[in-house]
Design a protein around this motif. Structure first.
Motif, mmCIF file in Angstrom:
data_model
loop_
_atom_site.group_PDB
_atom_site.id
_atom_site.type_symbol
_atom_site.label_atom_id
_atom_site.label_comp_id
_atom_site.label_asym_id
_atom_site.label_seq_id
_atom_site.Cartn_x
_atom_site.Cartn_y
_atom_site.Cartn_z
ATOM 1 N N SER A 1 15.438 -63.418 -84.327
ATOM 2 C CA SER A 1 16.112 -64.637 -84.477
ATOM 3 C C SER A 1 16.138 -65.522 -83.014
ATOM 4 N N ASN A 2 15.189 -65.221 -82.165
ATOM 5 C CA ASN A 2 15.488 -65.870 -80.829
ATOM 6 C C ASN A 2 13.792 -66.004 -80.424
ATOM 7 N N ILE A 3 13.598 -67.416 -79.904
ATOM 8 C CA ILE A 3 11.944 -67.494 -79.526
ATOM 9 C C ILE A 3 11.904 -66.994 -78.093
ATOM 10 N N ILE A 4 12.844 -66.810 -77.227
ATOM 11 C CA ILE A 4 12.452 -66.232 -75.953
ATOM 12 C C ILE A 4 13.200 -64.814 -75.720
ATOM 13 N N PRO A 5 12.450 -63.975 -75.054
ATOM 14 C CA PRO A 5 12.686 -62.802 -75.070
ATOM 15 C C PRO A 5 14.116 -62.131 -74.312
ATOM 16 N N SER A 6 14.840 -61.430 -74.933
ATOM 17 C CA SER A 6 16.398 -61.172 -74.556
ATOM 18 C C SER A 6 16.124 -60.400 -73.340
ATOM 19 N N GLU A 7 15.091 -59.611 -72.972
ATOM 20 C CA GLU A 7 14.982 -58.590 -71.720
ATOM 21 C C GLU A 7 13.597 -58.440 -71.322
ATOM 22 N N LEU A 8 13.361 -58.577 -70.122
ATOM 23 C CA LEU A 8 11.958 -58.358 -69.425
ATOM 24 C C LEU A 8 12.245 -57.143 -68.429
ATOM 25 N N VAL A 9 11.483 -56.119 -68.182
ATOM 26 C CA VAL A 9 11.741 -55.231 -67.341
ATOM 27 C C VAL A 9 10.251 -54.948 -66.815
ATOM 28 N N SER A 10 10.182 -54.757 -65.291
ATOM 29 C CA SER A 10 9.102 -54.255 -64.800
ATOM 30 C C SER A 10 9.183 -53.301 -63.982
ATOM 31 N N SER A 11 8.673 -52.147 -63.896
ATOM 32 C CA SER A 11 8.707 -50.930 -63.065
ATOM 33 C C SER A 11 7.369 -50.286 -62.549
ATOM 34 N N GLU A 12 7.656 -49.889 -61.238
ATOM 35 C CA GLU A 12 6.261 -49.226 -60.463
ATOM 36 C C GLU A 12 6.732 -47.877 -60.113
ATOM 37 N N LYS A 13 5.774 -46.835 -60.162
ATOM 38 C CA LYS A 13 5.910 -45.624 -59.757
ATOM 39 C C LYS A 13 4.651 -45.150 -58.924
ATOM 40 N N ILE A 14 5.198 -44.362 -58.075
ATOM 41 C CA ILE A 14 4.123 -43.663 -57.124
ATOM 42 C C ILE A 14 4.041 -42.195 -57.618
ATOM 43 N N HIS A 15 2.731 -41.685 -57.629
ATOM 44 C CA HIS A 15 2.376 -40.365 -57.937
ATOM 45 C C HIS A 15 2.225 -39.601 -56.483
ATOM 46 N N ILE A 16 2.497 -38.688 -55.872
ATOM 47 C CA ILE A 16 2.152 -38.343 -54.565
ATOM 48 C C ILE A 16 2.701 -36.913 -54.185
ATOM 49 N N ILE A 17 1.820 -36.113 -53.783
ATOM 50 C CA ILE A 17 1.886 -34.670 -53.332
ATOM 51 C C ILE A 17 2.593 -33.857 -54.413
ATOM 52 N N GLY A 18 2.547 -33.926 -55.735
ATOM 53 C CA GLY A 18 3.341 -33.269 -56.636
ATOM 54 C C GLY A 18 4.634 -33.805 -56.817
ATOM 55 N N ARG A 19 5.089 -35.173 -56.554
ATOM 56 C CA ARG A 19 6.333 -35.686 -56.776
ATOM 57 C C ARG A 19 5.916 -37.038 -57.473
ATOM 58 N N ILE A 20 7.102 -37.521 -58.378
ATOM 59 C CA ILE A 20 6.917 -38.948 -58.790
ATOM 60 C C ILE A 20 8.123 -39.904 -58.225
ATOM 61 N N ILE A 21 7.730 -40.645 -57.616
ATOM 62 C CA ILE A 21 8.831 -41.927 -57.017
ATOM 63 C C ILE A 21 8.850 -43.085 -57.750
ATOM 64 N N GLU A 22 10.051 -43.217 -58.558
ATOM 65 C CA GLU A 22 10.160 -44.392 -59.173
ATOM 66 C C GLU A 22 10.391 -45.813 -58.064
ATOM 67 N N LEU A 23 9.188 -46.165 -57.561
ATOM 68 C CA LEU A 23 9.507 -47.094 -56.395
ATOM 69 C C LEU A 23 10.450 -48.122 -56.833
ATOM 70 N N LEU A 24 10.236 -48.998 -57.537
ATOM 71 C CA LEU A 24 11.096 -50.321 -57.935
ATOM 72 C C LEU A 24 10.991 -50.375 -59.232
ATOM 73 N N GLU A 25 12.143 -51.246 -59.863
ATOM 74 C CA GLU A 25 12.363 -51.510 -61.149
ATOM 75 C C GLU A 25 13.097 -52.874 -60.957
ATOM 76 N N LEU A 26 12.474 -53.881 -61.633
ATOM 77 C CA LEU A 26 13.370 -55.219 -61.660
ATOM 78 C C LEU A 26 13.646 -55.408 -63.221
ATOM 79 N N GLY A 27 14.687 -55.970 -63.518
ATOM 80 C CA GLY A 27 15.104 -56.498 -64.850
ATOM 81 C C GLY A 27 15.814 -57.623 -64.927
ATOM 82 N N ILE A 28 15.568 -58.311 -65.949
ATOM 83 C CA ILE A 28 16.287 -59.711 -66.318
ATOM 84 C C ILE A 28 16.506 -59.589 -67.842
ATOM 85 N N ARG A 29 17.891 -60.051 -68.083
ATOM 86 C CA ARG A 29 18.538 -60.124 -69.476
ATOM 87 C C ARG A 29 18.796 -61.608 -69.390
#
Length: 1264
Positions: free
Chosen positions: A655-683
Motif C-alpha cells: 500500500s506504500n510506494i516508498i520502503p518502510s524500512e532499509l537496513v544495511s549490515s556488515e560483518k567480518i569473519h576473522i580467526i574463527g570468529r564473526i564480528i557484526e561490525l556495523l548495522e544501520l537502519g532507517i524506518r
C-alpha cells in the motif's frame, strides 16, 4: 658355590620387588636440576627472537606419606633478544633477586600415584610464582600403566584436562623405562585458557574446520628408574610448540618454542623434618590466571604510588594534544590506562576533585577512568549520577564506555542495576537510552562468560517492558525491547512474545514499529537458544494475517538460527502457497543470495538455500525490484581464514510506494570468529504514509519534474500523524545497539520554523549568527581505547602465552571562526539571502590511531614476545576565508599559500622482538624482526627480499603548492609464509603537502564559483563558434559510418547549436593571486542551450597565465546517444577526441549497450598511456575468461559492447586497434519502471517485456 646361589636368589627377589609406577618416598630427599626456556619469533635464524630462561635447583622432601615440600634454590633468570648464532641469553640479576624473594618460600603439594594436587604456599607468594612452581611440578604429573605399552587417557595437567598419549619402551641394559607422553593441547576440551574483549564476537566452529589460527602440542620424554618404592624420574625433557597466525597457520606463523629439562642430582635419606610457616591453598596443577587487566603487554612501568603519576600524565597529555594531536605522546595514553587500573576508588575520587574544574583535564580523566573496568568505576559513576555533576553528554559517553570495558561478574551485574533506578539517568532522553541499552549489552557480556546465565540479570529489563505494556507507553516499550535485544537472554523470550501478533497469549493492539522491534529482540538468542527462536519465528512467518514487515523480520531471524535442511524445506513448501508478493520476494531473494554464500557459518544453509531456490525460481524468479528484497554478498578465503559479509534489506508493503524500512549490515569473519561490525537502519513510518501508494505527476525518470512532484508531496507534511515518528534511525556496533532516534512531527516543525523566512530573533539560528559575528572557538580532544582483545593460554613452563590486539585512537578538533554580514542583520535570519557573508576561520582536525599485536609471555615481572606496531596519523590543518554573496549567487574561497611541509596522512608499521622487565622498565629492548643486513648466514636457507621504495611529487608552481606521496616497504619472507609475509617487515607510507617554487610571490590561492546569470564576452562567443564548428566536423566524420537516422539526429544537433542562444550555467575560477600583479590560474565556464530539444552543454576551461592561449573545450549532448567531443591545446585546436555511448536493439529484441572512444590527435603522453593500457588489457581479459583474436580495427578507436540475452547471460566484446576480446558470462536481473517518455524508452532498462503488476505502476525485467 652356595654363596653364589644366595646372591642370585637375592637378586631375583629384589627384581621382583621393583616398581615402575611413579611415586616419591616421604623418607627421602630428592634434589633436581631444573631448566626452562621459551622463545618467540618465526623460527628462522635470520629473524630476531626474544625469550626468557629460568634455571634453579629443586629439592623435594617428604612431610607426610602424601605431602611433600618443594624448595627452590640457586635461581637464575636470563633474557634473550636478538638473532640466533649472534646473541645469547643475558642474565638479569635484578629480576633474579625479585623472583628469588618469592621462590625462596617453601611450597607444599600432595602427590599420589603420579598426580600432583593441593598446592600450598605462603599468602605472600604471587600467582605468577606459583605458576612457575606448577611448571616444575608438571614433570611429576605422569600416569604409568605397567600392563600396557601404548595407551591414551584424559588427565589433568598444567594445560587443563586434556587427552594424553603414552608410549613405553624398556632399556634392555639398564631396565629403565623410556616413556614418551604427548599432550593434545589444541583440542583440549577443558583448557587452561581465557578470552577477554571478544564477548560480542561469535565463535565460528565451522571456520576451524578450514584451518586453525593457533595450534599447540606438548611432548615429554622421561627416563624412569625402577625402585622398590616406585618409579623414579632420573631425567625428563619437555618440548612445547605453538604456532600462531592472524590467518591460517598453514600459510606461515609466529612460533613459540618452550623447552624444559629435569635432571636428578641426588637421592638421600631425610634426617630431619623441614620447618615451614603458615600456608594457604593455591589450587591444583592446572595453571591459574592472575588479574590480567593489570599486565598490559606493550609496556612495563612501576605501578607504585599511581595517583600522582596518573595526574601528571593527564596534564601532560592534555597540554601536548591541545590544538592538534602530538604523535610522539599518543602511546603514553596506554600508560595512563595502565595506571588507572590499579588506582583505588578513593584515589579516583581525589583525582576528580582536583581535575574536574579544568575542562581539558576533566575530559581526559573521564576518558581514562573507564579503564578501571571493575567495581571502582561503577562506584565512581554512581557517585557522579547521584551528585548530578556530569553533563548529559559526559554521562552518556562515560557510562557507555564504562559498561563496554567492564570485566563483568555476577556481583557487578547487581551493582549495575542501580543505574536503571537513579533519577539522573532519566533526566535526559538520550542518556536514559544509553543507560538502558548499555545495561543490556552488559547482560549479553555476562551471558558469554557465565553459563548458565541467570535470568535475574535481565529481570529489570523484562520488568521495564512489562510495565510499559501495561501503561501503554510506546516509547518505553521500544527502549525496553531494544535493551532486551542487546541482552539476548533466552529467559526473556516469553516477555518479548507478548508484543508480537500471532504468538502473544493476550493479543494487544501495538504499532507496527513496536512489533518489528520485538521480533528483532530475538536476534542474539538465535545462537543461545536456536530451537526456541525457530519455533517462535516460524510460527510468526507462517501466519498470513500478521503484517508483512513483521513476517519478513521473523524470516530474517529464522535464518540467523542456521535452520536445518528439513526446516528450510518446510518454509519452501509454504512459500509456494504464498499470496503476499512482498513476503515472497523478500524470502526468495534472501535464499537466492545465501545459495551462493562462501562463508563457513553458512555452509549447510547455503546448500539448503540452493535447493529451495531451484523450487521457487519458476514462481518468484522475476519479481520486481519494487517488491521487498534481501541482498546478501560475502567473501571468504581459507588461506586467510578471513572474510566479509554485506547485507541490505529493503522492506515494503503493497500500500506504500516508498520502503518502510532499509537496513544495511556488515560483518567480518576473522580467526574463527564473526564480528557484526556495523548495522544501520532507517524506518519511514510517517513518511511512507505521507506518500501513500503513488506520487502525482511522478514519471520515474527522476527529471526536474519528478523532483518537483516529490517536493509537492513533502509540502503536505502537516498531514503527518502526531503520534507516529516521521523517520526513525538506529545504529548497532558489534551487534549491540547503542543509539536510536526518532524524528517526530514536532521536531520537524521546529526545524522548518527555524529555517523559514519568517524566523525572527527568537530563532536558534539568530543566536548562532550572533555568536559567530562575535567570534567563536572550540577545542575538542578525545582518547578512546577502541579494542582490547586478549587470549591467554598456559605453557608447560607455568608462564602464560598471550595473543593480544590493542587499538587506541586520539582525536582532536579545534577551530576559530568569525562571521561578517553586509548589510548587517536587523530583523530576520532571512536577510542572509540578500547579504554578503564573510567567514574567517582556522583550525585543525585529525586523529592518530595506534594498533598493536603482541604474541608472547606477559607477567608482572617480565615480558617477552613478538610485537607488531602500527601508527596512522591523520592531520588536516586549515586557514581560509570564505565569502558568500547570495544576491549575485557567488561563492569565493581564499587560502594562504603553503609555507611549510604538512603531513596529511601517514602509516608506519614494524615488527619487533620485544623484551622488558619490571626492574628496568625503561630499558626494554625492541629489536626489529628483520636483520639490518640482508645477507643471511651461509648455512641457512636464503629468504626472498622485497624492498620497493618510491617518492612521487607533483608541484603546481603556479599556485606554490605541491603534493608528495612516498612509501618504503621491506619484506623478508619464504614462499610457504603466504599470506603472513605481508606483515613480516617494516612499512612507511606518507602523503604530504609541500611548498613549491614560484616565479612570483603568491599572496593567496583564490577559488570562485559563480552560478548567477552572466554575459559572456565576445571572445567566449567566438570560442563557442569554434566549438560548434569542430563538433560539426566531427559529425561529418561520423556520417561516414552512421545510418541515415543517426546522421539526421547529429545534423539537428549541429543546427540547434548554431541557431540557439547559449547561456552560461556556472563559472569556476582557480587563481593564484600575486600582489600588484595579474592573477594566474584556470577559468572554467559551462554553457547550456535551453531552446534545444536535446540535452546539451559546453564546457570551456582556459588557462590564465601570461601569453598562453591553452584551452580545453568539451561539447556534450544527450539524446538517443550520449556524446562528448573534447578538444584542447592552443585555442582548443591542438588535440581532438570523441566519446559516445548508446543503447540499441539487436534483432529487434535483445538490448545492447555500446561505447566508443576515438581520436584524431592526442598528446604524446596519452599515446604512451594508451599503449600501456593496450598491453595490459589482454592479460586481464585472459584472467577473466575472455577469448582473444588478432584483428585489424580502426587505428584510432576503441569500442566495447554488452549484449543481453534471454538465457541469463551477456556477451561482452572489446575492440582494440589490433585485437578483439570476447566473453560470455552470467547476468543478474533488474526491474525497471516502464512508464517512461518515448525518448527514454530507448534505455536498455526498459526494453524487455514480462511485466508484473503493482498499484498504479508497471515494471519490466531487464538483464545486464
Amino acid at each position: 658355590m652356595r654363596g653364589l646361589l644366595l646372591c642370585c636368589l637375592a637378586a631375583l627377589a629384589t627384581s621382583q620387588n621393583l616398581r615402575y609406577d611413579i611415586s616419591l618416598d616421604p623418607k627421602k630427599t630428592y634434589e633436581y636440576k631444573y631448566e626452562g626456556e621459551v622463545k618467540f619469533g618465526l623460527g628462522k635464524t635470520n629473524l630476531a627472537e626474544s625469550g626468557v630462561r629460568i634455571t634453579c635447583k629443586a629439592t623435594i622432601t617428604g612431610a607426610s606419606p602424601q605431602q611433600f615440600l618443594l624448595q627452590v634454590s640457586e635461581l637464575a633468570f636470563a633474557e634473550y633478544n636478538g638473532f640466533e648464532g649472534k646473541d645469547d641469553f643475558v642474565p638479569s640479576p635484578k629480576v633474579t633477586k625479585r623472583l628469588t624473594s618469592e621462590l625462596a618460600q617453601p611450597f607444599m603439594f600432595m602427590y599420589t600415584k603420579g598426580h600432583v594436587s593441593d598446592i600450598r604456599a605462603s599468602a605472600k607468594v604471587s600467582t605468577t610464582v606459583v605458576n612457575i612452581i606448577r611448571g616444575i611440578l608438571s614433570f611429576f604429573q605422569l600416569t604409568v600403566k605397567t600392563t600396557q605399552n601404548i595407551y591414551e587417557l584424559k588427565e589433568i595437567g598444567i594445560h587443563g584436562n586434556c587427552e594424553s598419549n603414552y608410549a613405553i619402551e624398556e632399556n634392555e641394559e639398564t631396565k629403565d623405562w623410556i616413556i614418551t607422553k604427548v599432550v593434545d593441547v589444541t583440542n583440549c576440551k577443558e583448557k587452561a585458557a581465557m578470552n577477554r574483549g571478544m564477548a560480542t564476537a561469535k565463535a565460528d566452529q565451522l571456520s576451524k574446520e578450514r584451518g586453525e589460527s593457533v595450534f599447540s602440542n606438548m611432548k615429554y620424554n622421561y627416563t624412569i628408574k625402577p625402585t622398590p618404592e616406585g618409579g623414579l624420574i632420573t631425567t625428563a625433557h619437555g618440548f612445547e610448540e605453538q604456532h600462531f597466525s592472524a590467518f591460517n597457520v598453514k600459510g606461515g606463523s609466529f612460533k613459540m618454542e618452550a623447552m624444559k629439562d629435569l635432571v636428578l642430582l641426588s637421592v638421600n635419606d631425610t634426617h630431619r623434618a623441614r620447618t615451614y610457616g603458615p600456608m594457604e591453598i593455591k589450587g591444583n596443577i592446572v595453571y591459574k590466571f592472575e588479574d590480567v587487566n593489570i599486565n598490559i603487554p606493550m609496556m612495563m612501568q612501576n605501578l607504585d604510588n599511581p595517583v600522582p603519576k596518573a595526574m601528571e600524565l593527564i596534564k601532560r597529555l592534555s597540554e601536548a594534544n591541545t590544538g592538534h594531536v602530538d604523535n610522539a605522546t599518543t602511546e603514553d595514553s596506554m600508560k595512563l590506562y595502565h595506571l588507572m587500573r590499579v588506582i583505588p576508588y578513593e584515589g579516583l575520587e581525589n583525582m576528580w576533585k582536583q581535575l574536574a574544574e579544568n575542562p581539558k583535564y576533566r575530559r581526559w580523566f573521564l576518558d581514562s577512568v573507564v579503564e578501571a573496568a571493575d567495581v571502582r568505576v561503577l562506584n565512581f559513576m554512581e557517585t557522579r549520577f547521584k551528585a548530578n555533576d556530569l553533563t548529559p553528554f559526559e554521562a552518556m559517553h562515560t557510562i557507555l564506555m564504562a559498561f563496554h570495558h567492564l570485566q563483568v561478574t555476577p556481583n557487578l551485574i547487581e551493582m549495575a542495576k542501580v543505574f536503571l533506578k537513579l533519577p539522573f539517568s532519566k533526566s535526559n532522553t538520550y542518556l536514559w537510552h544509553t543507560v538502558a541499552l548499555s545495561y543490556g549489552s552488559l547482560v549479553n557480556k555476562y551471558c558469554v562468560y557465565y553459563v548458565p546465565c541467570l535470568v535475574t540479570a535481565a529481570q529489570p529489563l523484562m520488568d521495564m517492558a512489562t510495565e510499559a505494556l501495561r501503561s501503554g507507553n510506546k516509547e518505553e516499550m521500544l527502549l525496553a525491547l531494544k535493551a532486551l535485544g542487546n541482552a539476548g537472554h533466552p529467559g526473556s523470550m516469553k516477555t518479548i512474545m507478548r508484543f508480537i501478533p500471532g504468538v502473544a497469549v493476550t493479543p494487544v493492539d501495538l504499532p507496527l514499529w513496536v512489533q518489528t522491534e520485538a521480533v528483532q529482540a530475538m536476534r542474539l538468542m538465535s545462537t543461545r537458544d536456536p530451537h526456541g527462536v525457530q519455533d517462535v519465528t516460524l510460527t510468526i512467518f507462517l501466519q498470513k494475517h500478521v503484517p508483512s514487515e513483521v513476517r519478513m523480520h521473523a524470516f530474517k531471524i529464522l535464518l540467523r538460527t542456521k535452520p536445518s535442511m528439513a526446516l528450510v524445506s518446510t518454509v519452501t513448501a509454504r512459500l509456494l502457497e504464498e499470496t503476499d508478493l512482498q513476503v515472497a520476494s523478500f524470502a526468495y531473494s534472501y535464499l537466492h543470495d545465501l545459495a551462493s554464500s562462501r562463508t563457513p557459518d553458512n555452509h549447510f544453509l547455503s546448500i539448503a538455500s540452493s535447493l529451495a531456490v531451484k523450487i521457487l525460481a519458476p514462481r518468484f524468479g522475476r519479481l520486481s525490484y519494487f517488491c521487498s528484497k534481501a541482498k546478501h554478498a560475502d567473501w571468504f578465503d581459507d588461506r586467510w581464514l578471513t572474510g566479509v559479509t554485506s547485507e541490505l534489506f529493503m522492506l515494503r508493503n503493497a500500500s506504500n510506494i516508498i520502503p518502510s524500512e532499509l537496513v544495511s549490515s556488515e560483518k567480518i569473519h576473522i580467526i574463527g570468529r564473526i564480528i557484526e561490525l556495523l548495522e544501520l537502519g532507517i524506518r519511514a513510518d510517517g513518511l511512507k504514509e505521507l506518500f501513500g501508494d503513488s506520487i502525482p505527476g511522478f514519471k520515474g525518470d527522476f527529471s526536474m519534474s519528478d523532483l518537483m512532484a516529490i517536493y509537492r508531496v513533502l509540502q503536505r507534511w502537516e498531514r503527518l500523524d502526531n503520534n507516529k515518528p516521521v523517520i526513525s534511525v538506529y545504529s548497532r556496533i558489534t551487534g549491540q545497539e547503542w543509539f536510536f532516534a526518532d524524528l517526530s512531527k514536532d521536531t520537524l516543525r521546529n526545524i522548518i520554523n527555524a529555517f523559514s523566512r519568517a524566523a525572527g530573533k527568537s530563532s536558534p539560528l539568530w543566536a548562532l549568527m550572533e555568536s559567530l559575528q562575535r567570534g567563536i572557538s572550540w577545542d575538542y580532544t578525545r582518547a578512546f581505547l577502541v579494542l582490547e582483545a586478549r587470549y591467554f593460554e598456559a605453557t608447560s613452563l607455568g608462564l602464560p602465552v598471550e595473543i593480544s590486539k590493542y587499538y587506541n585512537t586520539i582525536t582532536a578538533c579545534n577551530f576559530k571562526a568569525k562571521v561578517t554580514v553586509n548589510p548587517p542583520l536587523t530583523e530576520s535570519i532571512a536577510q542572509l539571502l540578500n547579504s554578503e557573508t564573510t567567514v574567517e576561520t582556522d583550525g585543525y582536525a585529525g586523529s592518530t590511531k595506534d594498533f598493536w599485536v603482541f604474541y608472547g609471555t606477559n607477567t608482572k615481572f617480565f615480558q617477552s614476545g613478538s610485537e607488531l606496531k602500527i601508527k596512522r596519523p591523520l592531520a588536516v590543518p586549515w586557514k581560509l576565508s570564505a565569502k558568500i554573496n547570495m544576491p549575485e549567487k557567488k561563492f569565493e574561497l581564499d587560502f594562504p599559500p603553503s609555507k611549510e611541509e604538512i603531513e596529511l596522512l601517514s602509516i608506519r608499521s614494524d615488527l619487533y622482538a620485544a623484551s622488558r622487565n619490571i626492574e628496568e622498565p625503561d630499558a626494554g629492548k625492541m629489536t626489529p624482526m628483520m636483520s639490518p643486513s640482508d645477507v643471511p648466514s651461509p648455512d641457512v636457507l636464503k629468504p626472498y627480499i622485497w624492498h620497493p621504495t618510491s617518492k612521487m611529487c607533483y608541484e603546481y608552481n603556479m599556485y606554490g603548492v605541491g603534493f608528495c606521496m612516498e612509501y618504503d616497504l621491506k619484506r623478508q619472507y619464504y614462499h610457504e609464509e603466504y599470506p603472513l609475509y605481508y606483515f613480516l617487515g617494516c612499512s612507511s607510507m606518507a602523503f604530504r603537502i609541500i611548498p613549491a617554487q614560484t616565479t612570483k610571490a603568491v599572496e593567496k590561492i583564490h577559488f570562485e564559483l559563480d552560478v548567477g546569470p552572466s554575459k559572456h564576452p565576445m571572445s567566449a562567443i567566438q570560442l563557442l563558434e569554434t566549438v560548434r564548428r569542430l563538433s560539426k566536423e566531427a559529425t561529418q566524420q561520423t556520417d561516414l559510418s552512421s545510418d541515415s537516422s543517426e546522421r539526421d539526429r547529429d545534423r539537428n544537433h549541429t543546427i540547434l547549436l548554431e541557431d540557439s542562444t547559449t547561456k552560461a550555467v556556472f563559472n569556476i575560477k582557480a587563481f593564484a593571486i600575486c600582489e600588484n600583479q595579474k592573477a594566474e590560474g584556470y577559468d572554467a565556464v559551462m554553457y547550456h542551450t535551453p531552446e534545444a530539444n536535446i540535452k546539451n552543454a559546453q564546457l570551456i576551461v582556459s588557462q590564465v597565465e601570461g601569453n598562453t592561449n591553452w584551452k580545453m573545450c568539451v561539447d556534450t549532448s544527450l539524446d538517443a546517444k550520449a556524446k562528448a567531443h573534447i578538444t584542447w591545446g592552443d585555442n582548443c585546436q591542438a588535440y581532438d577526441m570523441s566519446m559516445e555511448a548508446a543503447a540499441t536493439y539487436v534483432n529487434g529484441s535483445k538490448p545492447e549497450l555500446k561505447a566508443k572512444v576515438k581520436w584524431s590527435r592526442i598528446s604524446e603522453y596519452m599515446t604512451e598511456l594508451g599503449k600501456r593500457i593496450e598491453r595490459y588489457v589482454p592479460g586481464v581479459a585472459l584472467l577473466y575468461g575472455f577469448s582473444q583474436k588478432n584483428e585489424r580495427n580502426p587505428e584510432k578507436e576503441v569500442s566495447a559492447s554488452v549484449l543481453a540475452g534471454w538465457t541469463d547471460s551477456i556477451d561482452v566484446e572489446i575492440k582494440l586497434p589490433e585485437k578483439n576480446c570476447r566473453a560470455q558470462m552470467g547476468a543478474r536481473c533488474l526491474m525497471y519502471h516502464c512508464g517512461q517518455t518515448t525518448a527514454a524508452k530507448t534505455s536498455i532498462l526498459s526494453l524487455l517485456p514480462d511485466c508484473c503488476q503493482f498499484p498504479n505502476y508497471q515494471f519490466v525485467r531487464a538483464c545486464y
